[in-house]
Design an enzyme around this catalytic site. Structure first.
Site, PDB file in Angstrom:
ATOM      1  N   ALA A   1      -0.668   0.813   5.976  1.00 59.89           N
ATOM      2  CA  ALA A   1      -0.798   0.048   7.367  1.00 59.89           C
ATOM      3  C   ALA A   1      -2.061  -1.076   6.953  1.00 59.89           C
ATOM      4  O   ALA A   1      -2.833  -0.583   6.045  1.00 59.89           O
ATOM      5  CB  ALA A   1      -1.370   0.804   8.560  1.00 59.89           C
ATOM      6  N   ASP A   2      -1.978  -2.294   7.572  1.00 59.17           N
ATOM      7  CA  ASP A   2      -2.953  -3.152   7.519  1.00 59.17           C
ATOM      8  C   ASP A   2      -3.217  -4.095   8.914  1.00 59.17           C
ATOM      9  O   ASP A   2      -2.348  -4.259   9.517  1.00 59.17           O
ATOM     10  CB  ASP A   2      -2.754  -4.127   6.504  1.00 59.17           C
ATOM     11  CG  ASP A   2      -4.042  -5.113   6.137  1.00 59.17           C
ATOM     12  OD1 ASP A   2      -4.842  -4.318   5.284  1.00 59.17           O
ATOM     13  OD2 ASP A   2      -4.209  -6.013   6.566  1.00 59.17           O
ATOM     14  N   THR A   3      -4.419  -4.133   9.058  1.00 62.54           N
ATOM     15  CA  THR A   3      -4.819  -4.970  10.664  1.00 62.54           C
ATOM     16  C   THR A   3      -5.625  -6.191  10.156  1.00 62.54           C
ATOM     17  O   THR A   3      -6.614  -5.924   9.538  1.00 62.54           O
ATOM     18  CB  THR A   3      -5.482  -3.653  11.461  1.00 62.54           C
ATOM     19  OG1 THR A   3      -4.827  -2.571  11.625  1.00 62.54           O
ATOM     20  CG2 THR A   3      -5.736  -4.174  12.876  1.00 62.54           C
TER      21      THR A   3
ATOM     22  N   LYS B   1       0.871  -1.251   0.049  1.00 58.84           N
ATOM     23  CA  LYS B   1      -0.026  -0.065  -0.028  1.00 58.84           C
ATOM     24  C   LYS B   1       0.942   1.563  -0.023  1.00 58.84           C
ATOM     25  O   LYS B   1       0.813   2.091  -0.915  1.00 58.84           O
ATOM     26  CB  LYS B   1      -1.018  -0.015   1.166  1.00 58.84           C
ATOM     27  CG  LYS B   1      -2.137  -1.215   1.319  1.00 58.84           C
ATOM     28  CD  LYS B   1      -2.874  -1.208   2.268  1.00 58.84           C
ATOM     29  CE  LYS B   1      -4.064  -2.137   2.443  1.00 58.84           C
ATOM     30  NZ  LYS B   1      -4.558  -2.034   3.792  1.00 58.84           N
TER      31      LYS B   1
END
Length: 193
Positions: free
Chosen positions: A68-70, A52
């Site tokens: 970011a990724d969660t 990203k």
């Protein structure tokens, strides 16, 4: 040219960075998340965050970009965002009275400076034992949708979290302490005075 860019449309990530006193632009990535193969939770979210950040960084090579990724993981299974009430109900039942892990991968990069830093932060979250009527009430608030694991610790879902071990902001969607540490270390401007 923006100095700092958040490559995410998440209002929660924007809120966290704003609360931390940062000046930034929001330019969401259009990267196809389905193109990243599932692996270990740590590796998977880190790869997504890097992709990203790289996607937005191509268009803004002079800027520092945060990706970011969660994800939520219970008993080795990754829980994404529920597509239906049935999925939300199943996710909440699987998390009830158990400890699960929230992983956020983050990447901060500047293409022009050839600087790229990424890492993953993990937080353990223990849910209370949820009664069926509590699950139904929560699903009907619509909050579980658009949230990994079908809950928002910073919203109405706060009542279902018994305890956490680790970063609270990581569960919201971005490990602010670690991100700010890196930005300060790099001398990146944008902190409000």
């Amino acid at each position: 040219m923006p100095r700092l860019i958040l490559a995410s449309s998440s209002p929660r990530r924007s809120y966290l960075l704003d609360q931390a006193g940062l000046t930034f632009n929001v330019i969401p990535s259009s990267f196809d998340e389905n193109s990243v193969s599932l692996s270990t939770p740590e590796t998977y979210v880190k790869a997504l965050a890097e992709a990203k950040a790289a996607d937005v960084s191509k268009a803004y090579p002079e800027s520092w970009v945060i990706g970011a990724d969660t994800i939520v993981v219970i008993d080795g299974s990754i829980l994404g965002k529920p597509d239906s009430k049935e999925q939300a109900r199943a996710m909440l039942k699987s998390l009830s009275d158990k400890t699960h892990q929230v992983y956020t991968g983050y990447c901060i990069c500047c293409r022009a400076k050839e600087r790229n830093f990424s890492d993953t932060v993990k937080t353990d979250v223990l849910f209370k034992n949820l009664a069926d009527n509590e699950i139904e009430w929560y699903i009907n608030t619509s909050e579980p949708f658009d949230k990994a694991g079908a809950y928002a610790i910073q919203g109405l879902g706060t009542f279902i979290v018994k305890s956490i071990k680790g970063s609270y902001t990581n569960v919201v969607g971005l490990p602010v302490c670690e991100v700010i540490e890196f930005l300060i270390q790099e001398g990146i401007a944008g902190l409000k005075v």
